[in-house]
Design an enzyme around this catalytic site. Structure first.
Site, mmCIF file in Angstrom:
data_model
loop_
_atom_site.group_PDB
_atom_site.id
_atom_site.type_symbol
_atom_site.label_atom_id
_atom_site.label_comp_id
_atom_site.label_asym_id
_atom_site.label_seq_id
_atom_site.Cartn_x
_atom_site.Cartn_y
_atom_site.Cartn_z
ATOM 1 N N CYS A 29 0.827 -1.204 0.000
ATOM 2 C CA CYS A 29 0.000 0.000 0.000
ATOM 3 C C CYS A 29 0.862 1.255 0.000
ATOM 4 O O CYS A 29 1.844 1.348 0.740
ATOM 5 C CB CYS A 29 -0.921 0.013 1.210
ATOM 6 S SG CYS A 29 -2.208 -1.252 1.168
ATOM 7 N N TYR A 83 -7.777 -8.694 7.110
ATOM 8 C CA TYR A 83 -8.839 -8.034 6.371
ATOM 9 C C TYR A 83 -10.041 -8.966 6.214
ATOM 10 O O TYR A 83 -10.063 -10.056 6.794
ATOM 11 C CB TYR A 83 -8.291 -7.493 5.052
ATOM 12 C CG TYR A 83 -7.186 -6.483 5.291
ATOM 13 C CD1 TYR A 83 -7.404 -5.367 6.100
ATOM 14 C CD2 TYR A 83 -5.902 -6.672 4.782
ATOM 15 C CE1 TYR A 83 -6.406 -4.455 6.367
ATOM 16 C CE2 TYR A 83 -4.883 -5.761 5.045
ATOM 17 C CZ TYR A 83 -5.150 -4.654 5.839
ATOM 18 O OH TYR A 83 -4.141 -3.753 6.124
ATOM 19 N N ARG A 134 -3.722 -14.631 -1.566
ATOM 20 C CA ARG A 134 -2.737 -14.385 -0.511
ATOM 21 C C ARG A 134 -3.385 -14.695 0.821
ATOM 22 O O ARG A 134 -4.502 -14.221 1.099
ATOM 23 C CB ARG A 134 -2.244 -12.941 -0.541
ATOM 24 C CG ARG A 134 -1.066 -12.710 0.398
ATOM 25 C CD ARG A 134 -0.514 -11.309 0.332
ATOM 26 N NE ARG A 134 0.943 -11.335 0.329
ATOM 27 C CZ ARG A 134 1.703 -10.272 0.583
ATOM 28 N NH1 ARG A 134 1.144 -9.103 0.839
ATOM 29 N NH2 ARG A 134 3.022 -10.377 0.560
#
Length: 381
Positions: free
Chosen positions: A31, A192, A240
């Site tokens: 990011c 996440y 991932r």
């Protein structure tokens, strides 16, 4: 002299053609928190940042976590593919990477209860939720409550909501194809949304999306299945994962390997990148050189024992892989089939070319943009 790191690797595809990557040094998605307009559209920074890796010789360049929904962004400054207006800027990046004879991938993600946080940049309140008056938004997760200490509580997704999330991943994959990406990677790591469903630390559901491993992995299977149906059969689909939460009552590598074995056996994924963590404060993580490589090795061996070798699914290791010799050792000892380079690539976008020189790859075979030939990679000049 032949070195494993700089031999091609083929990411299998459902149509059997496969996608050959020129070398086994991949750029991990990282990011940048640089979408200052807060509209999810890539900027000149992203073109420069990602283009440098392609010019520096990496075989596959993977774009940072890209939100499939606006509410799925980690921070307001993240990339997106939830809207057709974001596609042209992505295409510009892909075209440049292709112009360097490299491959372009994009990581599609949804941050869930870890969304709407301040960017991990100097001067920002890292680890806290951005309030709505500052451009933040309400978050969602597998279960209600804060995903991590310091974050605002998230709302539990209903089954109807979950179907909408799956549809958002599919739509984003469709836009990734329009932009010309060669590979899509589904983000199921680092705490996440999909990881929030996988981990018993954050999934307290009692319906078909919770409970045992099959229930907790249902969202991942549904996303992968739906995207694979939309994503062209000539292109690989990756995922991932966090191999472990690094705590006894969290997600374990044996569970993750079993889920991946099922996905690979069904031909749904052909590339697995094994990371870890994201749902604790990090104090239990034994960070150090190559600390996550044993997790990739576990997955590699589990898949191989099931008859799922490199010709079926490619496993890449990531995490504090800094040196050429370290990367080469991981590959020649069979711990993984490729390596994903993150922070070392940030420090030097020419990591791949310099690694090839360090491994004594013949100068004419060292991967880099031709404009850099006078840099003398692999020579004393």
């Amino acid at each position: 002299m032949t070195r494993k790191l700089f031999t091609p690797v083929t990411l299998p595809t459902p149509d059997g053609s496969g996608l050959e990557v020129g070398n086994r040094a991949f750029v991990a998605p990282m990011c940048q928190y640089s979408v200052t307009a807060r509209d999810g559209v890539p900027t000149d920074w992203h073109l420069s940042h990602l283009g440098a890796f392609a010019a520096g010789g990496f075989g596959l360049v993977v774009v940072e976590a890209t939100g499939v929904e606006a509410r799925g962004r980690i921070s307001p400054l993240d990339l997106g593919l939830w809207d057709a207006g974001q596609v042209p800027a992505h295409t510009r990046i892909v075209d440049f990477i292709h112009g360097q004879r490299r491959l372009a991938g994009v990581q599609l993600g949804h941050a869930g209860g870890k969304a709407s946080t301040y960017p991990m940049l100097p001067g920002h309140n890292d680890g806290a939720t951005v309030p709505e008056e500052e451009g933040g938004w309400s978050t969602v997760s597998a279960s209600s409550g804060p995903v991590l200490e310091g974050l605002d509580p998230a709302r539990e997704l209903t089954e109807e909501d979950i179907a909408g999330v799956v549809a958002s991943f599919v739509a984003a994959a469709r836009r990734a194809e329009e932009a010309g990406y060669d590979v899509v990677q589904i983000h199921a790591a680092h705490g996440y949304l999909i990881h929030q469903f996988l981990s018993p630390l954050t999934n307290r559901r009692t319906d078909g999306y919770g409970g045992d491993l099959r229930g907790r992995s249902r969202l991942l299977r549904e996303v992968v299945t739906a995207v694979r149906q939309e994503w062209p059969d000539s292109k690989p689909l990756g995922v991932r994962v966090s191999g472990t939460d690094w705590v006894d009552d969290g997600l374990q590598i044996s569970e993750v390997a079993e889920v991946l074995r099922g996905l690979a056996a069904e031909g749904l994924v052909s590339w697995v990148d094994v990371s870890s963590g994201g749902l604790t404060d990090g104090s239990t993580i034994p960070a150090g050189p190559g600390y996550q490589v044993p997790l990739a090795q576990h997955v590699t061996r589990t898949l191989a024992d099931a008859g799922l070798g490199e010709d079926t699914v490619v496993v890449s290791a990531v995490g504090a892989v800094d040196s050429a010799s370290q990367a080469e050792t991981i590959l020649v000892t069979g711990q993984a089939h490729a390596v994903s380079i993150g922070r070392a690539a940030l420090r030097n976008p020419h990591w791949a070319a310099l690694a090839a020189a360090a491994l004594r790859v013949p100068r004419g075979e060292i991967p880099h943009a031709p404009q850099f030939f006078r840099a003398g990679f692999g020579s004393a000049s």
